[in-house]
Design a protein around this motif. Structure first.
Motif, PDB file in Angstrom:
ATOM      1  N   ILE A 146       0.960  -1.291   0.138  1.00  0.00           N
ATOM      2  CA  ILE A 146      -0.034   0.026   0.022  1.00  0.00           C
ATOM      3  C   ILE A 146       0.982   1.365   0.024  1.00  0.00           C
ATOM      4  CG2 ILE A 146      -1.741   1.206   1.022  1.00  0.00           C
ATOM      5  CD1 ILE A 146      -2.724  -1.443  -0.019  1.00  0.00           C
ATOM      6  N   VAL A 147       0.732   1.908  -1.056  1.00  0.00           N
ATOM      7  CA  VAL A 147       1.749   3.169  -1.366  1.00  0.00           C
ATOM      8  C   VAL A 147       0.452   4.428  -1.344  1.00  0.00           C
ATOM      9  CG1 VAL A 147       3.260   4.411  -2.775  1.00  0.00           C
ATOM     10  CG2 VAL A 147       3.197   1.841  -2.613  1.00  0.00           C
ATOM     11  N   THR A 148       1.121   5.399  -0.378  1.00  0.00           N
ATOM     12  CA  THR A 148       0.024   6.618  -0.516  1.00  0.00           C
ATOM     13  C   THR A 148       0.782   7.733  -0.704  1.00  0.00           C
ATOM     14  OG1 THR A 148      -1.119   5.380   1.339  1.00  0.00           O
ATOM     15  CG2 THR A 148      -1.429   7.840   1.170  1.00  0.00           C
ATOM     16  N   MET A 149       0.411   8.503  -1.689  1.00  0.00           N
ATOM     17  CA  MET A 149       0.963   9.862  -1.957  1.00  0.00           C
ATOM     18  C   MET A 149       0.154  11.045  -1.364  1.00  0.00           C
ATOM     19  SD  MET A 149       1.901  11.551  -5.737  1.00  0.00           S
ATOM     20  CE  MET A 149       3.615  11.073  -5.841  1.00  0.00           C
ATOM     21  N   PHE A 176       5.168   6.090   2.027  1.00  0.00           N
ATOM     22  CA  PHE A 176       4.432   6.995   1.786  1.00  0.00           C
ATOM     23  C   PHE A 176       5.233   8.156   0.878  1.00  0.00           C
ATOM     24  CE2 PHE A 176       3.417   5.736   6.260  1.00  0.00           C
ATOM     25  CZ  PHE A 176       2.091   5.298   5.932  1.00  0.00           C
ATOM     26  N   LEU A 177       4.837   8.474  -0.288  1.00  0.00           N
ATOM     27  CA  LEU A 177       5.364   9.388  -1.155  1.00  0.00           C
ATOM     28  C   LEU A 177       5.183  10.753  -0.715  1.00  0.00           C
ATOM     29  CD1 LEU A 177       4.503   7.412  -4.579  1.00  0.00           C
ATOM     30  CD2 LEU A 177       6.543   7.297  -2.788  1.00  0.00           C
ATOM     31  N   ALA A 178       6.075  11.472  -0.494  1.00  0.00           N
ATOM     32  CA  ALA A 178       6.020  12.967  -0.434  1.00  0.00           C
ATOM     33  C   ALA A 178       6.632  13.699  -1.776  1.00  0.00           C
ATOM     34  CB  ALA A 178       7.062  13.401   0.720  1.00  0.00           C
ATOM     35  N   ILE A 179       5.676  14.727  -1.962  1.00  0.00           N
ATOM     36  CA  ILE A 179       5.990  15.460  -3.365  1.00  0.00           C
ATOM     37  C   ILE A 179       6.607  16.382  -3.232  1.00  0.00           C
ATOM     38  CG2 ILE A 179       3.762  14.405  -4.316  1.00  0.00           C
ATOM     39  CD1 ILE A 179       2.625  17.174  -3.881  1.00  0.00           C
ATOM     40  N   GLU A 181       9.867  18.333  -0.010  1.00  0.00           N
ATOM     41  CA  GLU A 181      10.436  18.434   1.255  1.00  0.00           C
ATOM     42  C   GLU A 181       9.433  18.888   2.115  1.00  0.00           C
ATOM     43  OE1 GLU A 181      13.111  16.822   2.200  1.00  0.00           O
ATOM     44  OE2 GLU A 181      13.618  16.256   0.423  1.00  0.00           O
ATOM     45  N   TYR A 182       8.646  20.119   1.811  1.00  0.00           N
ATOM     46  CA  TYR A 182       7.581  20.651   2.846  1.00  0.00           C
ATOM     47  C   TYR A 182       6.662  19.577   3.089  1.00  0.00           C
ATOM     48  CZ  TYR A 182       3.406  23.436   3.716  1.00  0.00           C
ATOM     49  OH  TYR A 182       2.296  24.111   4.137  1.00  0.00           O
ATOM     50  N   THR A 183       5.909  18.852   2.194  1.00  0.00           N
ATOM     51  CA  THR A 183       5.121  17.748   2.425  1.00  0.00           C
ATOM     52  C   THR A 183       5.797  16.799   3.524  1.00  0.00           C
ATOM     53  OG1 THR A 183       4.513  17.907   0.214  1.00  0.00           O
ATOM     54  CG2 THR A 183       3.713  15.918   1.269  1.00  0.00           C
ATOM     55  N   ARG A 184       7.047  16.437   3.055  1.00  0.00           N
ATOM     56  CA  ARG A 184       7.799  15.393   4.049  1.00  0.00           C
ATOM     57  C   ARG A 184       7.665  16.088   5.456  1.00  0.00           C
ATOM     58  NH1 ARG A 184      12.677  14.251   6.315  1.00  0.00           N
ATOM     59  NH2 ARG A 184      13.375  12.282   6.362  1.00  0.00           N
ATOM     60  N   ASP A 185       8.229  17.140   5.625  1.00  0.00           N
ATOM     61  CA  ASP A 185       8.384  17.908   7.144  1.00  0.00           C
ATOM     62  C   ASP A 185       6.849  17.675   7.802  1.00  0.00           C
ATOM     63  OD1 ASP A 185      10.933  18.197   6.487  1.00  0.00           O
ATOM     64  OD2 ASP A 185      10.750  20.342   6.335  1.00  0.00           O
ATOM     65  N   LYS A 186       5.722  17.829   6.886  1.00  0.00           N
ATOM     66  CA  LYS A 186       4.530  18.008   7.492  1.00  0.00           C
ATOM     67  C   LYS A 186       3.895  16.814   8.019  1.00  0.00           C
ATOM     68  CE  LYS A 186       4.031  22.524   7.234  1.00  0.00           C
ATOM     69  NZ  LYS A 186       4.134  23.269   8.557  1.00  0.00           N
ATOM     70  N   ILE A 187       4.256  15.787   6.922  1.00  0.00           N
ATOM     71  CA  ILE A 187       3.533  14.331   7.349  1.00  0.00           C
ATOM     72  C   ILE A 187       4.309  13.640   8.535  1.00  0.00           C
ATOM     73  CG2 ILE A 187       2.306  14.212   5.092  1.00  0.00           C
ATOM     74  CD1 ILE A 187       4.481  12.088   4.521  1.00  0.00           C
ATOM     75  N   VAL A 198       9.350   8.340   1.088  1.00  0.00           N
ATOM     76  CA  VAL A 198      10.200   8.408  -0.037  1.00  0.00           C
ATOM     77  C   VAL A 198       9.811   9.789  -0.793  1.00  0.00           C
ATOM     78  CG1 VAL A 198      11.038   7.340  -2.212  1.00  0.00           C
ATOM     79  CG2 VAL A 198      10.538   5.875  -0.341  1.00  0.00           C
ATOM     80  N   TYR A 199      10.711  10.567  -0.977  1.00  0.00           N
ATOM     81  CA  TYR A 199      10.602  11.767  -1.957  1.00  0.00           C
ATOM     82  C   TYR A 199      10.446  11.507  -3.434  1.00  0.00           C
ATOM     83  CZ  TYR A 199      11.670  16.275  -4.184  1.00  0.00           C
ATOM     84  OH  TYR A 199      11.766  17.262  -4.965  1.00  0.00           O
ATOM     85  N   LEU A 200       9.193  12.202  -3.704  1.00  0.00           N
ATOM     86  CA  LEU A 200       9.212  11.717  -5.187  1.00  0.00           C
ATOM     87  C   LEU A 200       7.989  12.869  -5.776  1.00  0.00           C
ATOM     88  CD1 LEU A 200       9.491   9.889  -7.859  1.00  0.00           C
ATOM     89  CD2 LEU A 200       6.966   9.228  -7.259  1.00  0.00           C
ATOM     90  N   PRO A 201       8.584  13.866  -6.288  1.00  0.00           N
ATOM     91  CA  PRO A 201       7.526  15.057  -6.840  1.00  0.00           C
ATOM     92  C   PRO A 201       6.697  14.535  -7.863  1.00  0.00           C
ATOM     93  CG  PRO A 201       9.831  15.512  -7.629  1.00  0.00           C
ATOM     94  CD  PRO A 201       9.879  14.192  -6.636  1.00  0.00           C
ATOM     95  N   VAL A 202       5.710  15.358  -8.007  1.00  0.00           N
ATOM     96  CA  VAL A 202       4.822  15.107  -9.167  1.00  0.00           C
ATOM     97  C   VAL A 202       5.419  15.650 -10.424  1.00  0.00           C
ATOM     98  CG1 VAL A 202       2.692  14.595  -8.025  1.00  0.00           C
ATOM     99  CG2 VAL A 202       3.476  17.139  -8.538  1.00  0.00           C
TER     100      VAL A 202
END
Length: 417
Positions: A146-149, A176-179, A181-187, A198-202
């Motif tokens: 289960i992968v969640t973006m 969990f895919l963070a689009i 660094e801002y997203t990563r810090d928040k989650i 894992v960092y992966l932008p759209v």
């Protein structure tokens, strides 16, 4: 690999980032199915929906019947199906006893039943709500990873409500895919384990938004200025600030001809039309409505400056498209926007909710026509280097392959750097 996408609605013009992932994985030989909670009708449709015949691989998930007797019959049949398949029946009963919320649990299970009958390597969930549904599938016996973006809506929801029930998502989610660094810090702040992210932008298909080759605009061009925004007509996009800024520019530079085109639709259209009337901008502002990608590209190619005055964003795709095509931009410094804009070189970042700063930088750009072309080149090169969907799809495929062979997200994140 067999990959399922669990999403809110399909097809959605504004969610090309999901469509690009789906078509990119199909191009790379993977078997993809789409499960959508809702069908989204639109006067325009992205051409890839037809090109890849995506309607044929999309299943629209059903809601439980509203009629009480029909609903009870449906639940009993669902219980029978789960029992004969030995799939998750004990989990479902245990959750019912624990939460005493039989109606909600059966309703969710009923909606997700079409996925339970299939086998996948990966279930890609876009948005946290669908990630939680993916976790429910896992508890019912689904063996897929289960992968969640996470997207901007998830971040705003988490910031607005500290009680959002993400605990099961953090506990049972595989990645969990963070689009950004801002997203990563928040989650992480919401409770996610940093090693599961894992960092992966759209991104965008840069070949669909190539750097325009014409010489316009030039230093000696005295034509009017065409401004453009591509955005939903919702409060977070801050379009009212852009309208106020344009009025200020006209007062400061009364001899300049300005045209402002807004691509998108949404609930604020009437309110924004009223503001246009109050500011006497009827001959300047045009609301074009929602448009598919080819129409958006033509509008961008015919424009001079892109505005994105949002009060909340994470990683706006429209800003990538505008810069890829070579437009200088003015955007609010919110979320991860500064990961897209090379401030001072491809455009300018301004404080959110501040029409005066928008106006000041518009006036600055209008006086710097000779720099527009170089700013466009800088922005286009930046998008090609960091947000090209072909490269990002390769990275996504690498993440899926790693997860399916039990490589940890932390290791995958290191490999992707």
């Amino acid at each position: 690999m067999k990959i399922a996408f669990l999403i809110d609605a399909f097809p959605v013009l504004s969610e090309t980032f999901i469509l690009n992932q789906i078509t990119g994985l199909i191009d790379r030989g993977h078997e993809v199915d789409i499960f959508a909670r809702n069908h989204r009708d639109s006067l325009e449709m992205h051409p890839d929906v037809r090109k890849y015949r995506l309607d044929g691989i999309c299943t629209y998930l059903s809601h439980p019947p509203k009629n009480r007797s029909t609903c009870i019959t449906a639940y009993l049949y669902l219980l029978f199906r789960l029992t004969i398949r030995h799939v998750g029946i004990f989990h479902l009963l245990a959750e019912m006893l624990r939460t005493r919320n039989m109606k909600e649990l059966f309703g969710l299970t009923y909606t997700l039943a079409p996925i339970l009958g299939k086998s996948y390597d990966i279930i890609q969930c876009h948005y946290a709500k669908n990630g939680l549904s993916g976790i429910h599938l896992k508890k019912l016996g689904c063996n897929a990873k289960i992968v969640t973006m996470f997207h901007g809506h998830d971040i705003r929801a988490g910031l607005d409500d500290n009680d959002i029930p993400y605990r099961d998502l953090w506990r049972y989610g595989d990645c969990f895919l963070a689009i950004s660094e801002y997203t990563r810090d928040k989650i992480i702040g919401f409770g996610a384990d940093p090693t599961s992210i894992v960092y992966l932008p759209v991104g965008i298909d840069t070949s669909c938004f190539p750097l325009r080759s014409d010489s316009r605009p030039s230093e000696n061009n005295t034509d009017g200025i065409r401004l453009i925004s591509v955005a939903r007509l919702v409060p977070d996009k801050g379009l009212s600030y852009a309208l106020s800024a344009i009025r200020r520019v006209l007062e400061k530079l009364p001899g300049v001809e300005i045209e402002y085109r807004i691509i998108g639709d949404g609930p604020l259209q009437e309110s924004l039309l009223n503001q246009v009337h109050e500011l006497e901008l009827e001959n300047i502002v045009t609301f074009v409505g929602g448009k598919a990608q080819p129409s958006v590209r033509k509008e961008l190619e015919a424009s001079d400056i892109f505005l994105l005055p949002s009060t909340a964003e994470v990683l706006p795709v429209s800003l990538m498209e505008a810069q890829s095509i070579g437009l200088p931009v003015i955007a609010s410094d919110v979320g991860a926007v500064r990961e897209i804009v090379v401030d001072g070189r491809s455009g300018y970042l301004v404080p959110q909710g501040d029409p005066q700063h928008i106006a000041d930088h518009l006036i600055k750009l209008i006086s710097q026509r000779k720099n527009w072309k170089e700013m466009g080149r800088t922005g286009s090169a930046h998008i090609a280097a960091h947000f090209d969907i072909k490269h990002l799809t390769q990275r996504l495929e690498h993440i899926y392959t790693g997860l399916s062979t039990n490589i940890s997200p932390a290791s995958l994140n290191e490999q992707s750097k």
